[in-house]
Design a protein around this motif. Structure first.
Motif, mmCIF file in Angstrom:
data_model
loop_
_atom_site.group_PDB
_atom_site.id
_atom_site.type_symbol
_atom_site.label_atom_id
_atom_site.label_comp_id
_atom_site.label_asym_id
_atom_site.label_seq_id
_atom_site.Cartn_x
_atom_site.Cartn_y
_atom_site.Cartn_z
ATOM 1 N N GLU A 257 0.824 -1.212 0.000
ATOM 2 C CA GLU A 257 0.000 0.000 0.000
ATOM 3 C C GLU A 257 0.856 1.258 0.000
ATOM 4 O OE1 GLU A 257 -3.917 -1.638 2.461
ATOM 5 O OE2 GLU A 257 -2.159 -0.882 3.553
ATOM 6 N N ALA A 258 1.944 1.242 0.755
ATOM 7 C CA ALA A 258 2.836 2.409 0.802
ATOM 8 C C ALA A 258 3.475 2.660 -0.558
ATOM 9 C CB ALA A 258 3.913 2.197 1.867
ATOM 10 N N ILE A 259 3.897 1.593 -1.214
ATOM 11 C CA ILE A 259 4.505 1.722 -2.541
ATOM 12 C C ILE A 259 3.469 2.221 -3.542
ATOM 13 C CG2 ILE A 259 5.454 0.410 -4.480
ATOM 14 C CD1 ILE A 259 6.919 -1.329 -2.404
ATOM 15 N N ALA A 260 2.275 1.656 -3.528
ATOM 16 C CA ALA A 260 1.235 2.061 -4.479
ATOM 17 C C ALA A 260 0.843 3.520 -4.276
ATOM 18 C CB ALA A 260 0.017 1.157 -4.341
ATOM 19 N N ALA A 261 0.727 3.944 -3.018
ATOM 20 C CA ALA A 261 0.371 5.335 -2.736
ATOM 21 C C ALA A 261 1.466 6.283 -3.214
ATOM 22 C CB ALA A 261 0.129 5.517 -1.238
ATOM 23 N N THR A 262 2.725 5.892 -2.993
ATOM 24 C CA THR A 262 3.851 6.713 -3.441
ATOM 25 C C THR A 262 3.885 6.800 -4.959
ATOM 26 O OG1 THR A 262 5.115 6.098 -1.479
ATOM 27 C CG2 THR A 262 6.351 7.020 -3.325
ATOM 28 N N GLN A 263 3.620 5.700 -5.631
ATOM 29 C CA GLN A 263 3.592 5.710 -7.099
ATOM 30 C C GLN A 263 2.510 6.649 -7.616
ATOM 31 O OE1 GLN A 263 3.139 1.465 -7.550
ATOM 32 N NE2 GLN A 263 5.244 1.193 -8.256
ATOM 33 N N ALA A 264 1.330 6.579 -7.036
ATOM 34 C CA ALA A 264 0.227 7.435 -7.483
ATOM 35 C C ALA A 264 0.549 8.907 -7.266
ATOM 36 C CB ALA A 264 -1.056 7.054 -6.748
ATOM 37 N N LEU A 265 1.104 9.235 -6.101
ATOM 38 C CA LEU A 265 1.453 10.626 -5.806
ATOM 39 C C LEU A 265 2.585 11.112 -6.700
ATOM 40 C CD1 LEU A 265 1.241 10.494 -1.922
ATOM 41 C CD2 LEU A 265 -0.227 11.844 -3.427
ATOM 42 N N THR A 266 3.539 10.249 -6.996
ATOM 43 C CA THR A 266 4.652 10.627 -7.871
ATOM 44 C C THR A 266 4.154 10.918 -9.279
ATOM 45 O OG1 THR A 266 6.183 9.271 -6.565
ATOM 46 C CG2 THR A 266 6.892 9.902 -8.772
ATOM 47 N N ARG A 267 3.246 10.092 -9.786
ATOM 48 C CA ARG A 267 2.684 10.342 -11.122
ATOM 49 C C ARG A 267 1.938 11.667 -11.157
ATOM 50 N NH1 ARG A 267 1.409 4.680 -10.601
ATOM 51 N NH2 ARG A 267 -0.758 5.204 -10.088
ATOM 52 N N ARG A 268 1.174 11.940 -10.111
ATOM 53 C CA ARG A 268 0.421 13.201 -10.049
ATOM 54 C C ARG A 268 1.379 14.390 -9.974
ATOM 55 N NH1 ARG A 268 -2.927 12.662 -5.211
ATOM 56 N NH2 ARG A 268 -3.980 11.082 -6.468
ATOM 57 N N TYR A 269 2.422 14.238 -9.171
ATOM 58 C CA TYR A 269 3.406 15.314 -9.043
ATOM 59 C C TYR A 269 4.087 15.589 -10.379
ATOM 60 C CZ TYR A 269 7.594 17.774 -7.344
ATOM 61 O OH TYR A 269 8.607 18.689 -7.154
ATOM 62 N N ALA A 270 4.436 14.538 -11.100
ATOM 63 C CA ALA A 270 5.077 14.711 -12.411
ATOM 64 C C ALA A 270 4.171 15.473 -13.371
ATOM 65 C CB ALA A 270 5.449 13.350 -12.991
ATOM 66 N N ARG A 271 2.872 15.186 -13.335
ATOM 67 C CA ARG A 271 1.935 15.921 -14.200
ATOM 68 C C ARG A 271 1.944 17.405 -13.859
ATOM 69 N NH1 ARG A 271 -1.537 11.448 -13.290
ATOM 70 N NH2 ARG A 271 -2.741 12.648 -11.768
ATOM 71 N N ARG A 272 1.958 17.722 -12.565
ATOM 72 C CA ARG A 272 1.971 19.136 -12.164
ATOM 73 C C ARG A 272 3.278 19.805 -12.586
ATOM 74 N NH1 ARG A 272 0.151 17.164 -7.129
ATOM 75 N NH2 ARG A 272 2.062 17.860 -6.101
ATOM 76 N N GLN A 273 4.385 19.081 -12.473
ATOM 77 C CA GLN A 273 5.669 19.648 -12.900
ATOM 78 C C GLN A 273 5.657 19.969 -14.393
ATOM 79 O OE1 GLN A 273 7.956 16.280 -11.236
ATOM 80 N NE2 GLN A 273 9.334 17.824 -10.372
ATOM 81 N N VAL A 274 5.154 19.055 -15.195
ATOM 82 C CA VAL A 274 5.086 19.280 -16.639
ATOM 83 C C VAL A 274 4.264 20.527 -16.931
ATOM 84 C CG1 VAL A 274 4.211 18.383 -18.822
ATOM 85 C CG2 VAL A 274 5.471 16.862 -17.273
ATOM 86 N N SER A 275 3.115 20.663 -16.273
ATOM 87 C CA SER A 275 2.255 21.833 -16.493
ATOM 88 C C SER A 275 2.967 23.116 -16.092
ATOM 89 C CB SER A 275 0.953 21.689 -15.693
ATOM 90 O OG SER A 275 0.209 20.589 -16.139
ATOM 91 N N TRP A 276 3.688 23.065 -14.975
ATOM 92 C CA TRP A 276 4.397 24.261 -14.493
ATOM 93 C C TRP A 276 5.466 24.693 -15.487
ATOM 94 C CZ3 TRP A 276 3.912 27.203 -9.941
ATOM 95 C CH2 TRP A 276 4.944 28.123 -9.718
ATOM 96 N N PHE A 277 6.326 23.776 -15.871
ATOM 97 C CA PHE A 277 7.463 24.146 -16.715
ATOM 98 C C PHE A 277 7.053 24.450 -18.146
ATOM 99 C CE2 PHE A 277 9.892 21.618 -13.435
ATOM 100 C CZ PHE A 277 10.515 22.731 -12.876
ATOM 101 N N ARG A 278 5.924 23.946 -18.603
ATOM 102 C CA ARG A 278 5.464 24.245 -19.955
ATOM 103 C C ARG A 278 5.112 25.724 -20.119
ATOM 104 N NH1 ARG A 278 7.124 21.422 -24.178
ATOM 105 N NH2 ARG A 278 6.965 19.180 -23.785
ATOM 106 N N ARG A 279 4.920 26.413 -19.016
ATOM 107 C CA ARG A 279 4.601 27.850 -19.102
ATOM 108 C C ARG A 279 5.842 28.708 -19.301
ATOM 109 N NH1 ARG A 279 1.535 28.934 -13.729
ATOM 110 N NH2 ARG A 279 3.120 27.481 -12.993
ATOM 111 N N TYR A 280 7.021 28.122 -19.114
ATOM 112 C CA TYR A 280 8.250 28.886 -19.288
ATOM 113 C C TYR A 280 8.474 29.191 -20.767
ATOM 114 C CZ TYR A 280 9.978 27.737 -14.548
ATOM 115 O OH TYR A 280 10.165 27.632 -13.200
#
Length: 298
Positions: A257-280
């Protein structure tokens, strides 16, 4: 100044090392400045994919291992110290290579950002509210007082919610929580390199990375950090992977469960990073295996 930016797991670290080596081959000294908020912390190594000293190829790295896990990583503090490191590097005739994926931290160095003052008492009260009531209550409070900022903040990001409400409590009309409409480079001689991977390549890569962190001993790392006050830290204890490992140690989550939760949060974080840097603007987007000699020739 060079900036190597992008989502987590895209290969920024390796590209930055190769970039510095190519600069050196051409007779120009260069040093690296970290812009990953969690790599600021001493002892948070496995879960942040921090390069060990013997993996840094003899290249000087700055803004790594500068905080204890009980300390708060404030962006305004980071901006001051990272810019001072860059100025020092440049004063010695060398190039600075800013590397990381923490969007606000990167932006604070690259662009002309000014931060409202901090209020320790108000922040402590808001942190207590967050711990007691969860981020949903704080998000509702922010949405009522500053709907525009609330629209830009992840409602699960307790730390950013606390900061936004702290700023509002000091009489500011809004926190903003985003890049200025027309950001101006603070260091005019800057080159921005964005590292990207197709999502169908990045997602399984991120999932494997999380599994490898557990296999490499993340749980032992977090257990050791508990003895150094990790659970009392404001920022460090909420880091992706570390919060889930703590929950596993407390018996609240199984390892799967800890690994699965970390994977889900990491994927979500990566999406936010892509959105942030695409504005540069003026970013040269490349694959992680790009030939740096060709890149520098452009």
């Amino acid at each position: 100044m060079w900036a190597v930016i992008g989502a987590t797991g895209t290969g920024k670290t390796d590209l930055s090392l190769r970039l510095v080596e190519e600069l050196r081959r051409r007779g120009r000294a260069a040093e690296i400045v970290n812009a990953d908020a969690m790599q600021l912390y001493r002892g948070m190594d496995i879960g942040t994919a921090k390069l060990a000293p013997n993996q840094r190829r003899g290249i000087a790295h700055h803004m790594l291992d500068v905080l204890d896990v009980t300390e708060d990583a404030a962006v305004a503090w980071y901006q001051r110290d990272a810019r001072a490191a860059i100025d020092d590097i440049n004063s010695r005739g060398a190039d600075a290579v800013l590397v990381g994926g923490s969007g606000l931290y990167v932006s604070s160095v690259l662009y002309d950002f000014r931060f409202p003052p901090r209020d320790e008492r108000t922040r402590a009260e808001l942190e207590a509210d967050l711990d007691r009531d969860g981020p949903g209550v704080l998000f509702a409070r922010l949405r009522e007082r500053d709907p525009e900022t609330a629209r830009r903040i992840d409602p699960r990001n307790g730390r950013r919610l606390v900061r936004a409400l702290e700023v509002l409590a000091q009489g500011e009309a809004t926190h903003g929580a985003s890049l200025p409409e027309a950001p101006v480079l603070a260091h005019p001689a800057s080159r921005l390199i964005g590292v990207e991977l197709p999502r169908d390549v990045l997602v399984p890569r991120l999932d494997r990375r999380v599994e490898q962190m557990w296999a490499a001993g993340l749980l032992d790392e977090v257990s050791g950090l508990r003895g150094r006050g990790l659970e009392g830290g404001v920022t460090a204890r909420r880091a992706i992977g570390y919060a889930q490992a703590l929950a596993q140690l407390e018996g609240e989550l199984s390892e799967a469960e800890a690994i699965a939760a970390t994977q889900a949060l990491t994927r979500r974080y990566a999406r936010r990073q892509v959105s942030w840097f695409r504005r540069y603007g003026d970013v040269r987007w490349v694959s992680p295996d790009v030939d740096v000699a060709t890149l520098m020739a452009e």
